[in-house]
Scaffold this motif. Sequence first.
Motif, PDB file in Angstrom:
ATOM      1  N   ARG A  34       0.835  -1.206   0.000  1.00 61.87           N
ATOM      2  CA  ARG A  34       0.000   0.000   0.000  1.00 61.87           C
ATOM      3  C   ARG A  34       0.869   1.255   0.000  1.00 61.87           C
ATOM      4  NH1 ARG A  34      -2.216  -0.447   6.301  1.00 61.87           N
ATOM      5  NH2 ARG A  34      -0.151  -0.264   7.286  1.00 61.87           N
ATOM      6  N   ILE A  35       0.334   2.301  -0.629  1.00 62.24           N
ATOM      7  CA  ILE A  35       0.913   3.639  -0.582  1.00 62.24           C
ATOM      8  C   ILE A  35      -0.237   4.612  -0.335  1.00 62.24           C
ATOM      9  CG2 ILE A  35       2.085   5.471  -1.855  1.00 62.24           C
ATOM     10  CD1 ILE A  35       3.508   3.326  -3.496  1.00 62.24           C
ATOM     11  N   PHE A  36      -0.167   5.330   0.753  1.00 67.05           N
ATOM     12  CA  PHE A  36      -1.128   6.390   1.069  1.00 67.05           C
ATOM     13  C   PHE A  36      -0.332   7.685   1.217  1.00 67.05           C
ATOM     14  CE2 PHE A  36      -3.780   2.879   1.747  1.00 67.05           C
ATOM     15  CZ  PHE A  36      -5.074   3.243   2.110  1.00 67.05           C
ATOM     16  N   ILE A  37      -0.660   8.676   0.407  1.00 60.13           N
ATOM     17  CA  ILE A  37       0.048   9.963   0.463  1.00 60.13           C
ATOM     18  C   ILE A  37      -0.960  11.065   0.773  1.00 60.13           C
ATOM     19  CG2 ILE A  37       1.268  11.705  -0.915  1.00 60.13           C
ATOM     20  CD1 ILE A  37       2.698   9.448  -2.357  1.00 60.13           C
ATOM     21  N   THR A  38      -0.672  11.835   1.798  1.00 62.60           N
ATOM     22  CA  THR A  38      -1.517  12.970   2.157  1.00 62.60           C
ATOM     23  C   THR A  38      -0.677  14.227   2.141  1.00 62.60           C
ATOM     24  OG1 THR A  38      -2.675  11.482   3.663  1.00 62.60           O
ATOM     25  CG2 THR A  38      -3.181  13.825   3.840  1.00 62.60           C
ATOM     26  N   LEU A  42      -0.077  18.191  -4.554  1.00 65.49           N
ATOM     27  CA  LEU A  42       0.908  17.501  -5.377  1.00 65.49           C
ATOM     28  C   LEU A  42       0.917  18.266  -6.684  1.00 65.49           C
ATOM     29  CD1 LEU A  42       1.108  13.615  -5.866  1.00 65.49           C
ATOM     30  CD2 LEU A  42       2.029  15.283  -7.456  1.00 65.49           C
ATOM     31  N   GLN A  43       1.978  19.041  -6.888  1.00 63.28           N
ATOM     32  CA  GLN A  43       1.993  20.100  -7.901  1.00 63.28           C
ATOM     33  C   GLN A  43       2.227  19.570  -9.318  1.00 63.28           C
ATOM     34  OE1 GLN A  43       1.630  23.317  -6.656  1.00 63.28           O
ATOM     35  NE2 GLN A  43       1.422  24.098  -8.731  1.00 63.28           N
ATOM     36  N   ASP A  44       1.648  20.273 -10.267  1.00 64.45           N
ATOM     37  CA  ASP A  44       1.929  20.020 -11.681  1.00 64.45           C
ATOM     38  C   ASP A  44       3.206  20.768 -12.054  1.00 64.45           C
ATOM     39  OD1 ASP A  44       2.020  19.625 -14.384  1.00 64.45           O
ATOM     40  OD2 ASP A  44       0.130  20.645 -14.843  1.00 64.45           O
ATOM     41  N   ASP A  45       4.339  20.184 -11.679  1.00 63.93           N
ATOM     42  CA  ASP A  45       5.649  20.711 -12.059  1.00 63.93           C
ATOM     43  C   ASP A  45       6.585  19.519 -12.206  1.00 63.93           C
ATOM     44  OD1 ASP A  45       6.254  19.971  -9.447  1.00 63.93           O
ATOM     45  OD2 ASP A  45       6.454  22.017  -8.688  1.00 63.93           O
ATOM     46  N   ASP A  46       7.864  19.758 -12.404  1.00 64.65           N
ATOM     47  CA  ASP A  46       8.782  18.650 -12.683  1.00 64.65           C
ATOM     48  C   ASP A  46       8.797  17.626 -11.557  1.00 64.65           C
ATOM     49  OD1 ASP A  46       9.464  19.759 -15.093  1.00 64.65           O
ATOM     50  OD2 ASP A  46      11.310  20.699 -14.377  1.00 64.65           O
ATOM     51  N   ALA A  47       8.891  18.086 -10.307  1.00 70.23           N
ATOM     52  CA  ALA A  47       8.949  17.157  -9.177  1.00 70.23           C
ATOM     53  C   ALA A  47       7.630  16.409  -9.008  1.00 70.23           C
ATOM     54  CB  ALA A  47       9.296  17.914  -7.897  1.00 70.23           C
ATOM     55  N   ALA A 136       6.111  18.967   4.580  1.00 72.56           N
ATOM     56  CA  ALA A 136       6.273  19.381   3.190  1.00 72.56           C
ATOM     57  C   ALA A 136       5.178  18.812   2.300  1.00 72.56           C
ATOM     58  CB  ALA A 136       7.638  18.932   2.664  1.00 72.56           C
ATOM     59  N   SER A 137       4.837  19.567   1.266  1.00 70.60           N
ATOM     60  CA  SER A 137       4.009  19.046   0.179  1.00 70.60           C
ATOM     61  C   SER A 137       4.939  18.513  -0.907  1.00 70.60           C
ATOM     62  CB  SER A 137       3.075  20.141  -0.341  1.00 70.60           C
ATOM     63  OG  SER A 137       2.086  20.446   0.629  1.00 70.60           O
ATOM     64  N   ILE A 138       4.421  18.359  -2.115  1.00 76.19           N
ATOM     65  CA  ILE A 138       5.228  17.774  -3.194  1.00 76.19           C
ATOM     66  C   ILE A 138       5.253  18.741  -4.368  1.00 76.19           C
ATOM     67  CG2 ILE A 138       5.437  15.848  -4.827  1.00 76.19           C
ATOM     68  CD1 ILE A 138       4.010  14.093  -2.731  1.00 76.19           C
ATOM     69  N   ASN A 139       6.393  19.388  -4.547  1.00 77.61           N
ATOM     70  CA  ASN A 139       6.621  20.231  -5.724  1.00 77.61           C
ATOM     71  C   ASN A 139       8.116  20.499  -5.866  1.00 77.61           C
ATOM     72  OD1 ASN A 139       7.235  22.252  -3.880  1.00 77.61           O
ATOM     73  ND2 ASN A 139       5.762  23.730  -4.667  1.00 77.61           N
ATOM     74  N   ASP A 140       8.478  21.305  -6.857  1.00 75.18           N
ATOM     75  CA  ASP A 140       9.890  21.530  -7.168  1.00 75.18           C
ATOM     76  C   ASP A 140      10.678  22.068  -5.979  1.00 75.18           C
ATOM     77  OD1 ASP A 140       9.580  20.646  -9.744  1.00 75.18           O
ATOM     78  OD2 ASP A 140       9.558  22.636 -10.666  1.00 75.18           O
ATOM     79  N   ILE A 141      10.118  23.042  -5.278  1.00 70.12           N
ATOM     80  CA  ILE A 141      10.890  23.701  -4.230  1.00 70.12           C
ATOM     81  C   ILE A 141      10.992  22.836  -2.979  1.00 70.12           C
ATOM     82  CG2 ILE A 141       8.907  25.034  -3.392  1.00 70.12           C
ATOM     83  CD1 ILE A 141      10.908  27.341  -2.863  1.00 70.12           C
TER      84      ILE A 141
END
Length: 442
Positions: A34-38, A42-47, A136-141
């Motif tokens: 399982r993978i649960f991510i909160t 989750l940004q629309d960018d490279d990362a 942290a969230s998920i994006n480039d920075i």
Amino acid sequence: MHEIIVDGGDVEFFTTPKEYKQQLLLLIKGARKRIFITALYLQDDDAGREVLHALYQAKANFPEIEINIFVDFNRGKRGLIGEKASLGNRALYLKLAQEYPQTLNIYGVAVKRKEVFGVLHLKGMVFDDKLFYTGASINDIYLQQAERYRLDRYCTINSAILADSFCDYLIDNFIDSGLAPLFNQTELPDALEQKKNLAALKLQLKKSHYSVTQPQGLNPSKLVSDKVFITPLVGFGRRKNELNKATRRLVQKANNNIVLFTPYFNLPHSLARDVIRALKRGVKTTIVVGDKTANDFFISNNDRFTAIGIIPYVYEMLLKRFVKRYQNFIDQGLLNFHLWKDEDNSFHLKGLRVDDRYHLITGSNLNPRAWALDLENGLLVDDANKHFLAKTDDELRGILANTTKVKHFTDIEAVEDYPEKPQKLLKKIRAAQIDRVLKRFL
């Protein structure tokens, strides 16, 4: 509230955004069940795209794996501040859903009608039986995809009980309830249906908590020398907020020292009172806060300054006011303020360390917004035998290396020192007493 017993060696801290990215991708690749991510987003960018592609690849490699992602509904439907109208990050989710034969579940969770009144601010990612907790969230920075980064705290914990607790909460409140629509499907609820969902979800969240199933016959004796005790906490709204209450209790019971991290200095009144009372008891208190230039909304170019850019200046105004009022504690060596700044990078740390034994690892910014509007969570860690002290000391030294110690309130800029545009706007806000209202939403 129930404690979860964990071996001291099963908890690991990381200190850099690059390690965050490395661990995240390794955990995705290694998951089988399982993978649960909160995350807030989750940004629309490279990362963001790299992480989503890795998740789809995990599903392709192991078709039986369950993958559920939870992001804020309102935040996910818009682009970045200043961008033209768009589908926001949801456009990427829909695009990948069409491109891949595999299916991921991406849920949009709306905890309030509009983003300004509150967001999904739950944090924590589960990979099989491991919890990866970060603000942290998920994006480039956040993942330092290029040179710039946003610093946060990062911690992994091996515990099937803790992982189950996090997953069960998400399943009960957002999946089985049917109150969080799938964001990567074409159809979303219409306005009336979404309004009903929101009302039902708000009622449910106010009563929600993490459930913990302990193995039978286990005696959680605190005499076990190699164990630490973790209590997962959730909070939503001003009343009966377990996370807020636990945060206050930590400060109220402090005997020797407190380290407090917050990216934006605007402590809730009740927490500020607790801190002052601790100082009066002689508790040495260190507060690490981001410099205004390390704020997400800081705009360095005066010519391009917009109203949203006033936020870092409001925070600094509140900080200067607090430091000036309690300068005597600084002079006594009891209160230490450290302003974090590293070139044009930003600061997003939050949490508490008390008496070198208790740790609050949380996504809460410890401000009025987190205290009353957002859905927040955290982990209260009782490390009686101080397994983590060396690790958190290393973390603290690394953070303080990029800080300047405030010795006097005059070390902090006054309104008169600001560039023309923020200075004029701030004076208008203060004249209209809008800053009192603004503080509630910052």
